[in-house]
Write an enzyme that holds these catalytic residues in place. Structure first.
Site, PDB file in Angstrom:
ATOM      1  N   HIS A   1      -8.544   3.351  19.904  1.00 25.65           N
ATOM      2  CA  HIS A   1      -7.936   2.170  20.543  1.00 25.65           C
ATOM      3  C   HIS A   1      -8.601   1.827  21.872  1.00 25.65           C
ATOM      4  O   HIS A   1      -8.809   0.665  22.197  1.00 25.65           O
ATOM      5  CB  HIS A   1      -6.429   2.399  20.739  1.00 25.65           C
TER       6      HIS A   1
ATOM      7  N   ASP B   1       0.431  -0.044  14.376  1.00 22.97           N
ATOM      8  CA  ASP B   1       0.933   1.166  15.040  1.00 22.97           C
ATOM      9  C   ASP B   1       1.191   0.935  16.530  1.00 22.97           C
ATOM     10  O   ASP B   1       1.764   1.787  17.207  1.00 22.97           O
ATOM     11  CB  ASP B   1      -0.043   2.343  14.836  1.00 22.97           C
TER      12      ASP B   1
ATOM     13  N   ASP C   1      -0.477 -12.622   6.710  1.00 19.78           N
ATOM     14  CA  ASP C   1      -1.877 -12.335   6.469  1.00 19.78           C
ATOM     15  C   ASP C   1      -2.734 -12.909   7.611  1.00 19.78           C
ATOM     16  O   ASP C   1      -2.550 -14.065   8.011  1.00 19.78           O
ATOM     17  CB  ASP C   1      -2.232 -12.995   5.122  1.00 19.78           C
ATOM     18  N   GLY C   2      -3.654 -12.094   8.138  1.00 18.09           N
ATOM     19  CA  GLY C   2      -4.452 -12.498   9.297  1.00 18.09           C
ATOM     20  C   GLY C   2      -5.295 -13.735   9.048  1.00 18.09           C
ATOM     21  O   GLY C   2      -5.453 -14.581   9.936  1.00 18.09           O
TER      22      GLY C   2
ATOM     23  N   ASP D   1      -8.017  -5.063  14.437  1.00 19.02           N
ATOM     24  CA  ASP D   1      -7.700  -3.641  14.280  1.00 19.02           C
ATOM     25  C   ASP D   1      -7.234  -3.422  12.845  1.00 19.02           C
ATOM     26  O   ASP D   1      -6.086  -3.092  12.581  1.00 19.02           O
ATOM     27  CB  ASP D   1      -6.595  -3.280  15.289  1.00 19.02           C
ATOM     28  N   CYS D   2      -8.156  -3.646  11.915  1.00 17.44           N
ATOM     29  CA  CYS D   2      -7.761  -3.656  10.501  1.00 17.44           C
ATOM     30  C   CYS D   2      -8.099  -2.338   9.805  1.00 17.44           C
ATOM     31  O   CYS D   2      -8.819  -1.503  10.341  1.00 17.44           O
ATOM     32  CB  CYS D   2      -8.495  -4.790   9.795  1.00 17.44           C
TER      33      CYS D   2
ATOM     34  N   ASP E   1      -9.797  -0.369   6.355  1.00 15.47           N
ATOM     35  CA  ASP E   1     -11.069  -0.561   5.649  1.00 15.47           C
ATOM     36  C   ASP E   1     -10.885  -1.684   4.625  1.00 15.47           C
ATOM     37  O   ASP E   1      -9.761  -1.957   4.210  1.00 15.47           O
ATOM     38  CB  ASP E   1     -11.460   0.739   4.931  1.00 15.47           C
TER      39      ASP E   1
ATOM     40  N   GLN F   1       0.823  -1.205   0.000  1.00 15.60           N
ATOM     41  CA  GLN F   1       0.000   0.000   0.000  1.00 15.60           C
ATOM     42  C   GLN F   1       0.864   1.266   0.000  1.00 15.60           C
ATOM     43  O   GLN F   1       2.070   1.208   0.244  1.00 15.60           O
ATOM     44  CB  GLN F   1      -0.879   0.007   1.262  1.00 15.60           C
TER      45      GLN F   1
END
Ligand code: SPD
Length: 287
Positions: free
Chosen positions: A64, A88, A140-141, A159-160, A162, A33
């Protein structure tokens, strides 16, 4: 004198712009990205991924704290946590406030997000990066949950970003089924569930899918100043027969004192804020 803070960066969503003026610290293409880090006067440093605001030093707590505390404070004791996304460090930071935690697995697909957050968003991650309980896995989750044994985690926090080309798996029925399988029977699942306003279709899909998979679900609504339309949501789910989402953690006062936004009253208000139009459309059960 030249003012450095002059670049407007906007998230453009549905013909609206959500922007802030600042100085670009980073603008790069990772393997997944485009990453921008903007230094701003009012919000500190802010992170944008593929044109969408993710977080900033000054508004991250709205997000959060609402993802983590309704879930974790509902349990007396939590030892093993899975965070999907969260590069983050803000979600892990809030989790590590709970005393019984033995291990957090943080699954982030993009190592650049972690590396840049460590460098430019220091106050969000705080001391998490050197905490021995935090295990970072760059992958990858969806792949991670598929290979995890059943009945393993006490809490799963999503916590992804969009939905996008590579994040869409984290909004699929298949992914939620796997989460329900790998969570302990009294475990709790939490996910950011987008905006009932600016991402209404996605929001409804998430809620309807979770209702299909988990026995109990509840959605909290609050605000994140940086996100399109401001209003945001977090959905909590469990397969436990008992009602969850009341605070049961023994040292809850200490958690409340450590938070800027979350407290038990705030949470009970947020859980009653479902807009009427969303209530009506949920019952029509579109997936
Ligand atoms: N539209 C933004 C949705 C982003 C949710 N995740 C943010 C990451 C913060 N840890």
């Amino acid at each position: 004198m030249m003012n450095d803070y002059q670049t407007w960066i906007d998230e453009i969503h549905n013909n609206s712009r959500y922007g802030i003026k600042g100085k670009i610290l980073v603008k790069k293409k990772s393997n997944f990205q485009e990453i921008i880090i903007l230094k701003t006067k009012n919000y500190g440093n802010a992170l944008m991924l593929d044109g969408c605001w993710m977080t900033s030093d000054k508004d991250e707590k709205y997000y959060h704290e609402l993802l983590v505390h309704p879930a974790l404070s509902s349990k007396k004791n939590i030892e093993k946590i899975l965070i999907i996304g969260g590069g983050d460090g803000g979600t892990a930071r809030e989790c590590l406030k709970y005393k019984g935690i033995k291990k957090i697995d943080l699954i982030e697909i993009d190592s650049d997000v972690i590396d840049l957050s460590k460098k430019y968003l220091k106050q969000i991650g705080g001391k998490v990066w050197s905490d021995a309980r935090l295990n970072i896995h760059i992958m990858d989750g969806l792949k991670w949950v598929k290979k995890t044994s059943s009945n393993y985690y006490d809490a799963i926090l999503i916590d992804c970003s969009d939905p996008s080309e590579f994040a869409s798996g984290l909004f699929s029925l298949e992914f939620y089924k796997e989460c329900s399988r790998i969570i302990k029977s009294k475990g709790i699942f939490a996910t950011q569930s987008e905006s009932p306003e600016s991402f209404k279709k996605t929001h409804l899909k998430i809620l309807n899918k979770l209702k299909k998979i988990f026995k109990h679900t509840s959605t909290a609504y609050s605000f994140v100043p940086f996100y399109p339309s401001g209003i945001w949501s977090w959905t909590f789910a469990s397969n436990n027969n008992k009602k969850f989402l009341n605070s049961n953690y023994k040292d809850i006062k200490t958690i409340e004192e450590s938070c800027e936004i979350w407290n038990q009253n705030f949470q009970s208000g947020a859980l009653k804020m479902m807009p009427s139009k969303i209530m009506r459309e949920i019952s029509s059960n579109k997936l």
